[in-house]
Design an enzyme around this catalytic site. Structure first.
Site, short mmCIF file in Angstrom:
data_model
loop_
_atom_site.label_atom_id
_atom_site.label_comp_id
_atom_site.label_asym_id
_atom_site.label_seq_id
_atom_site.Cartn_x
_atom_site.Cartn_y
_atom_site.Cartn_z
N ASP A 57 -52.79 41.63 24.33
CA ASP A 57 -51.92 40.73 23.55
C ASP A 57 -50.70 40.51 24.42
OD1 ASP A 57 -49.99 39.61 21.86
OD2 ASP A 57 -50.94 40.49 20.10
N ASN A 85 -53.74 31.48 30.51
CA ASN A 85 -54.30 30.42 29.66
C ASN A 85 -53.91 30.55 28.19
OD1 ASN A 85 -56.59 28.51 28.71
ND2 ASN A 85 -57.08 30.47 27.73
N TYR A 155 -43.91 23.43 20.19
CA TYR A 155 -44.94 23.45 21.24
C TYR A 155 -44.46 22.70 22.47
CZ TYR A 155 -49.50 22.98 23.49
OH TYR A 155 -50.55 23.03 24.39
N LYS A 159 -43.77 24.32 26.17
CA LYS A 159 -44.55 23.95 27.35
C LYS A 159 -43.65 23.39 28.45
CE LYS A 159 -48.61 25.38 26.20
NZ LYS A 159 -49.36 26.37 27.01
N VAL A 188 -58.43 18.50 25.02
CA VAL A 188 -59.76 19.08 25.06
C VAL A 188 -60.24 19.54 23.68
CG1 VAL A 188 -61.22 20.70 26.32
CG2 VAL A 188 -59.04 20.01 27.30
N THR A 190 -61.18 21.87 21.53
CA THR A 190 -61.12 23.31 21.22
C THR A 190 -60.51 23.42 19.82
OG1 THR A 190 -58.88 23.53 22.06
CG2 THR A 190 -60.65 23.91 23.65
N1 LIG Z 1 -56.95 22.01 23.92
C1 LIG Z 1 -56.07 21.13 24.38
O1 LIG Z 1 -56.20 19.90 24.15
C2 LIG Z 1 -54.91 21.58 25.22
C3 LIG Z 1 -54.08 20.60 25.78
C4 LIG Z 1 -53.01 20.99 26.58
C5 LIG Z 1 -52.80 22.33 26.83
N2 LIG Z 1 -53.61 23.28 26.26
C6 LIG Z 1 -53.32 24.69 26.57
O2 LIG Z 1 -54.49 25.32 27.02
C7 LIG Z 1 -54.47 26.72 26.70
C8 LIG Z 1 -55.75 27.10 25.97
O3 LIG Z 1 -55.83 26.31 24.79
P1 LIG Z 1 -57.15 26.17 23.90
O4 LIG Z 1 -57.28 24.73 23.61
O5 LIG Z 1 -58.27 26.95 24.46
O6 LIG Z 1 -56.60 26.87 22.56
P2 LIG Z 1 -57.34 27.76 21.46
O7 LIG Z 1 -58.74 27.33 21.31
O8 LIG Z 1 -56.43 27.72 20.28
O9 LIG Z 1 -57.32 29.22 22.12
C9 LIG Z 1 -56.10 29.86 22.36
C10 LIG Z 1 -56.36 31.20 23.02
O10 LIG Z 1 -55.10 31.86 23.25
C11 LIG Z 1 -55.20 33.18 22.73
N3 LIG Z 1 -53.91 33.74 22.37
C12 LIG Z 1 -52.97 33.24 21.54
N4 LIG Z 1 -51.92 34.07 21.45
C13 LIG Z 1 -52.21 35.14 22.25
C14 LIG Z 1 -51.55 36.34 22.58
N5 LIG Z 1 -50.35 36.66 22.06
N6 LIG Z 1 -52.14 37.20 23.44
C15 LIG Z 1 -53.35 36.91 23.96
N7 LIG Z 1 -54.05 35.81 23.69
C16 LIG Z 1 -53.48 34.93 22.83
C17 LIG Z 1 -56.14 33.05 21.53
O11 LIG Z 1 -56.62 34.34 21.18
P3 LIG Z 1 -57.14 34.70 19.67
O12 LIG Z 1 -58.58 34.27 19.62
O13 LIG Z 1 -56.96 36.16 19.59
O14 LIG Z 1 -56.27 33.93 18.70
C18 LIG Z 1 -57.20 32.14 22.14
O15 LIG Z 1 -58.07 32.87 22.98
C19 LIG Z 1 -53.20 26.92 25.85
O16 LIG Z 1 -52.16 27.42 26.66
C20 LIG Z 1 -52.87 25.51 25.38
O17 LIG Z 1 -51.50 25.33 25.09
C21 LIG Z 1 -54.66 22.94 25.47
#
Ligand SMILES: NC(=O)c1ccc[n+]([C@@H]2O[C@H](COP(=O)([O-])OP(=O)(O)OC[C@H]3O[C@@H](n4cnc5c(N)ncnc54)[C@H](OP(=O)(O)O)[C@@H]3O)[C@@H](O)[C@H]2O)c1
Length: 233
Positions: A57, A85, A155, A159, A188, A190
């Site tokens: 964490d 990430n 957010y 960022k 993306v 997700t």
């Molecule tokens: N998806 C998009 O369109 C998008 C666009 C721009 C940037 N991003 C960035 O890309 C990265 C990944 O996003 P995603 O789309 O894969 O998001 P997601 O599906 O919501 O997954 C987020 C991940 O971060 C983990 N996390 C959150 N808080 C944490 C903590 N305190 N310690 C450890 N792990 C933690 C979550 O773990 P748990 O399963 O335990 O909650 C999960 O594995 C993020 O930094 C996000 O801001 C995403």
């Protein structure tokens, strides 16, 4: 060449896709997640030979310390690439007129302090290798050039701050031949990006891995998209 990667937030979304594609390329991956045992997607990839799961964490210092110790045990000769990430969006219904201090602080803590905690803790193991790459997954929503609305300020601001943190690390470590990038993964599909997003996790990660392979002294301190395009701060 097979390298050793550490990926945070590897339970789902982009994190688990990083693990999948990196292991398919023959790399060793230390996949860090808050609750690795609860992620079926991650467990399906763990083989304890080249893919390892570690509890982490990023905002809890005792968890960061325990994870760093475990990573030292799993990768005694060091870590080549750190991918910060993990991230949260917080309460996306808020705009600048009603955003709460609590939400600002929670989102900042995860997206900025968490990234800082992990990078500081793993720096000794990154220094053991010559590869020396650090990638912070930030977002175009943190770009001053892109951000014109009042939505999700916690957010967006976090960022923008994570982008600045990346610049700080790039400046600090450039002389030691590190390359540090802030990277936008695209919008993306997700949990965070929702099913409305145009880019699949497969496309995003495949693009980011090719950008990561091509990181060089010239790209230190840049803000790049998953397609390698340079973005404005
Ligand atoms: N998806 C998009 O369109 C998008 C666009 C721009 C940037 N991003 C960035 O890309 C990265 C990944 O996003 P995603 O789309 O894969 O998001 P997601 O599906 O919501 O997954 C987020 C991940 O971060 C983990 N996390 C959150 N808080 C944490 C903590 N305190 N310690 C450890 N792990 C933690 C979550 O773990 P748990 O399963 O335990 O909650 C999960 O594995 C993020 O930094 C996000 O801001 C995403």
């Amino acid at each position: 060449m097979a390298l050793t990667f550490v990926v945070t937030g590897a339970s789902r979304g982009l994190g688990v896709e990083f693990v999948k594609q990196l292991s398919a390329k023959g790399h060793t991956v230390i996949a860090c997640a808050r609750n690795p045992d609860k992620s079926e997607q991650l467990q399906a990839l763990v083989n304890n030979k080249t893919v390892f799961a570690v509890s982490l964490d990023t905002v809890k210092l005792d968890s960061v310390k325990a994870a760093a110790d475990k990573i030292q045990e799993l990768a005694p000769s060091g870590v080549d690439v750190l991918i910060n990430n993990s991230g949260i969006v917080g309460d996306h219904t808020q705009d600048v007129t009603n955003a709460t201090g609590e939400n600002y602080i929670n989102v900042f803590e995860t997206n900025v302090v968490g990234t800082s905690n992990v990078t500081q803790a793993l720096l000794p193991w990154l220094r053991k290798r010559n590869t020396r790459k650090i990638v912070n997954i930030t977002s175009i929503l943190g770009s001053n050039d892109f951000t014109t609305t009042g939505s999700s300020p916690a957010y967006r601001i976090s960022k923008a701050a994570e982008n600045m943190l990346s610049r700080g690390w790039a400046g600090q470590l450039g002389e030691e031949s590190f390359v540090v990038l802030a990277m936008h993964p695209g919008w993306v599909q997700t949990d965070m990006g929702t099913s409305k997003a145009p880019v699949t996790p497969e496309q995003s990660i495949s693009g980011m891995l090719s950008v990561i392979e091509n990181m060089s002294k010239e790209t230190n301190g840049k803000f790049l998209s998953f397609e390698g395009e340079e973005l404005k701060w």
